[in-house]
Design an enzyme around this catalytic site. Sequence first.
Site, PDB file in Angstrom:
ATOM      1  N   ASN A 142       0.841  -1.195   0.000  1.00  0.00           N
ATOM      2  CA  ASN A 142       0.000   0.000   0.000  1.00  0.00           C
ATOM      3  C   ASN A 142       0.877   1.246   0.000  1.00  0.00           C
ATOM      4  OD1 ASN A 142      -2.615  -1.344   0.317  1.00  0.00           O
ATOM      5  ND2 ASN A 142      -1.803  -1.966   2.289  1.00  0.00           N
TER       6      ASN A 142
ATOM      7  N   GLN B 193      -1.780   3.312   3.249  1.00  0.00           N
ATOM      8  CA  GLN B 193      -0.691   2.739   4.045  1.00  0.00           C
ATOM      9  C   GLN B 193      -0.840   3.180   5.497  1.00  0.00           C
ATOM     10  OE1 GLN B 193       3.136   3.902   2.580  1.00  0.00           O
ATOM     11  NE2 GLN B 193       4.238   2.494   3.889  1.00  0.00           N
TER      12      GLN B 193
ATOM     13  N   HIS C  43       6.286  -2.305   3.418  1.00  0.00           N
ATOM     14  CA  HIS C  43       5.964  -3.689   3.759  1.00  0.00           C
ATOM     15  C   HIS C  43       5.104  -4.316   2.676  1.00  0.00           C
ATOM     16  CE1 HIS C  43       2.636  -1.291   5.403  1.00  0.00           C
ATOM     17  NE2 HIS C  43       1.877  -2.374   5.298  1.00  0.00           N
TER      18      HIS C  43
ATOM     19  N   HIS D  87       2.362  -7.576   2.033  1.00  0.00           N
ATOM     20  CA  HIS D  87       1.504  -8.595   2.613  1.00  0.00           C
ATOM     21  C   HIS D  87       1.455  -9.765   1.632  1.00  0.00           C
ATOM     22  CE1 HIS D  87      -0.324  -5.727   5.515  1.00  0.00           C
ATOM     23  NE2 HIS D  87      -0.136  -4.856   4.536  1.00  0.00           N
TER      24      HIS D  87
END
Length: 112
Positions: free
Chosen positions: A88, A93, A99, A101
Site C-alpha cells: 500500500n 498505508q 511492507h 503482505h
Amino acid sequence: MSEDFYCEEVLSGRMSVHKVLESENVLAYHHTRPFYPVHIVTIPKKHISSLITLEDEDNGLLIELMEIVKKVASQVVSEHGACRVITNVGTYQDSKHLHFHVVFGQPLKKNE
C-alpha cells in the site's frame, strides 16, 4: 496506531511476532491482526517509508526484500495453491514503513 508500527513495535522487540523467514536485513512474520486466513507481512529492517520513497542506495535491500517475499509466496502457493502479494502507498498505508503482505483466502473482516 503509531506512524511506524514496524519500527516502533516489531523491530524494537516490544511486540513478539511469529517469524516465517528472516535474513540479515528482512523479516517476514505472521500478521498480528490478520485480515486473511493466511496473512504474512514482510518488512525491511531498515526504515523506508514506502515503495515510492526508495532511493538508489536501497536497490540491494529491495532485491533482498523481494527474494524473501518470493520465498514466502512460494511457500503459501505450495500449501494453498495461490496467494496475493500486496503493498500500500499513500493514505492506504496505515504504517509508514515499506511492507508487503502475502495473503491467501477471503478477507476475514472488512477494512475499517
